[in-house]
Scaffold this active site. Structure first.
Site, PDB file in Angstrom:
ATOM      1  N   GLN A  73       0.828  -1.222   0.000  1.00 51.20           N
ATOM      2  CA  GLN A  73       0.000   0.000   0.000  1.00 51.20           C
ATOM      3  C   GLN A  73       0.861   1.270   0.000  1.00 51.20           C
ATOM      4  O   GLN A  73       0.446   2.310   0.523  1.00 51.20           O
ATOM      5  CB  GLN A  73      -0.951  -0.007   1.201  1.00 51.20           C
ATOM      6  CG  GLN A  73      -2.165  -0.897   1.014  1.00 51.20           C
ATOM      7  CD  GLN A  73      -3.031  -0.467  -0.183  1.00 51.20           C
ATOM      8  OE1 GLN A  73      -3.125   0.701  -0.522  1.00 51.20           O
ATOM      9  NE2 GLN A  73      -3.648  -1.441  -0.825  1.00 51.20           N
ATOM     10  N   SER A  74       2.038   1.201  -0.587  1.00 56.68           N
ATOM     11  CA  SER A  74       2.948   2.352  -0.580  1.00 56.68           C
ATOM     12  C   SER A  74       2.362   3.572  -1.293  1.00 56.68           C
ATOM     13  O   SER A  74       2.007   3.499  -2.473  1.00 56.68           O
ATOM     14  CB  SER A  74       4.261   1.940  -1.255  1.00 56.68           C
ATOM     15  OG  SER A  74       5.051   3.073  -1.523  1.00 56.68           O
ATOM     16  N   ASN A  75       2.311   4.690  -0.577  1.00 57.12           N
ATOM     17  CA  ASN A  75       1.930   5.963  -1.199  1.00 57.12           C
ATOM     18  C   ASN A  75       3.055   6.469  -2.093  1.00 57.12           C
ATOM     19  O   ASN A  75       2.818   7.101  -3.113  1.00 57.12           O
ATOM     20  CB  ASN A  75       1.665   7.018  -0.123  1.00 57.12           C
ATOM     21  CG  ASN A  75       0.580   6.588   0.833  1.00 57.12           C
ATOM     22  OD1 ASN A  75      -0.550   6.356   0.423  1.00 57.12           O
ATOM     23  ND2 ASN A  75       0.922   6.452   2.104  1.00 57.12           N
TER      24      ASN A  75
END
Ligand SMILES: *Cc1c(COP(=O)(O)O)cnc(C)c1O
Length: 321
Positions: A73-75
């Protein structure tokens, strides 16, 4: 300060807003928020400021492809994919985890933005990233490596100038509080404070690292970034303020404290935090207010670093609302 190549695509300056209802609800000091969740690049966030400098460097190096790595879920990966799309570069993301049956949250957006995904595990991440880079190089794709979290001296420059921006907005809070992880945001802010003359306190709430590790990382990166920008000043670990009391269940695990913070910001100010970073930092801020850490007469600025797309990840969505 040396001027570095920069591609200007962020929506700047981001607003500084008051949070009077949240302040009243907590019976706390005056609260401000710096809206870096509104930097304008595919739902925004702090990586956009770093990418203005990193993408300029990629372009100067003649890159055709950018490669980076992060959590599922890396921004940072989502914003890198968006920046690559915007400048017509390919993007390969090395993500830690198992491919889910259906993509959600940031991962959904990575796909939409056209990123290619290579899956790996945490122990194999560095090796997988190196292999992906070498393979792209051999294929003639002219890859440029964006560091984890965009946090090297080039990326940190984004937050050196962000501090200048805050000062030019006339905001002089006593405290700046925000989530800190790979350290580029905090390193940039402390360098900017020194260069542009901000004398308040810069307090990073650690998201995943013990205090000593993060202080060392930020001090080293700040020293390197200052040197890189032609303002040689050394930062010692002791002058970096980190609070690592809010690590909860570990990276990416949303607990009751994060859920409460997300709800309080949403219902008092209509502001969306995220489950991994700003939710945790805001939980720390709320606890510090409740335990009387700040003086009532002080002003505290919460630097919102983005991340709300993760609210829509299956893993978090199911326990919110
Ligand atoms: C990456 C990220 C951070 C941490 O910033 P660092 O510069 O890596 O310390 C904080 N908040 C959000 C929403 C992020 O995506």
């Amino acid at each position: 300060m040396k001027t570095l190549p920069r591609l200007k695509f962020a929506h700047l300056p981001t607003p500084v807003e008051a949070m009077p209802r949240l302040s009243a609800a907590l019976g706390g000091p005056a609260l401000l928020v710096k809206r870096d969740d509104q930097t304008g690049l595919a739902l925004g966030g702090n990586k956009t400021r770093k990418l203005e400098f990193l993408m300029a460097e990629a372009q100067a190096n003649g890159a055709h492809t950018v490669i980076t790595a992060g959590a599922i879920q890396s921004n940072h990966c989502r914003q890198t994919a968006a920046a690559a799309a915007r400048f017509g570069l390919g993007c390969i993301l090395v993500l830690v985890g198992d491919p889910p049956a259906a993509a959600s949250g940031n991962l959904l957006l990575d796909g939409l933005l056209g990123a290619e995904i290579v899956w790996t595990t945490r122990p194999q991440r560095d090796q997988a990233l190196k292999e992906t880079f070498d393979k792209a190089w051999e294929q003639g794709r002219r890859p440029y490596l964006v560091p984890y979290g965009g946090s090297n001296t080039t990326g940190a420059a984004g937050y050196v100038v962000a501090m200048q921006e805050l000062i030019e907005q006339g905001a002089r809070p006593d405290w700046i509080v925000f989530p800190s992880s790979s350290g580029g945001t905090q390193a940039g802010l402390v360098v900017g404070a020194r260069v542009f003359g901000y004398s308040g306190k810069i307090l990073g709430i650690s998201v995943d690292e013990p205090e000593t590790v993060l202080c060392q990382r930020v001090a080293a990166l700040a020293t390197a970034a200052a040197d890189f920008l032609g303002e040689p000043v050394a930062f010692s670990d002791a002058e970096i303020l980190v609070n690592a009391s809010y690590l909860g269940g570990g990276y990416g695990v949303m607990g009751d404290a994060e859920r409460e913070a997300i709800t309080l910001f949403a219902r008092n100010e209509g502001i969306l935090l995220d489950p991994v970073y700003t939710g945790r930092a805001a939980a720390g801020l709320i606890d510090l207010i409740r335990t009387g850490y700040f003086k009532h007469s002080e002003t505290v600025l919460f630097w919102h670093t983005g991340g709300a797309p993760a609210l829509f990840a299956d893993r978090y969505r199911e326990t919110l609302g």
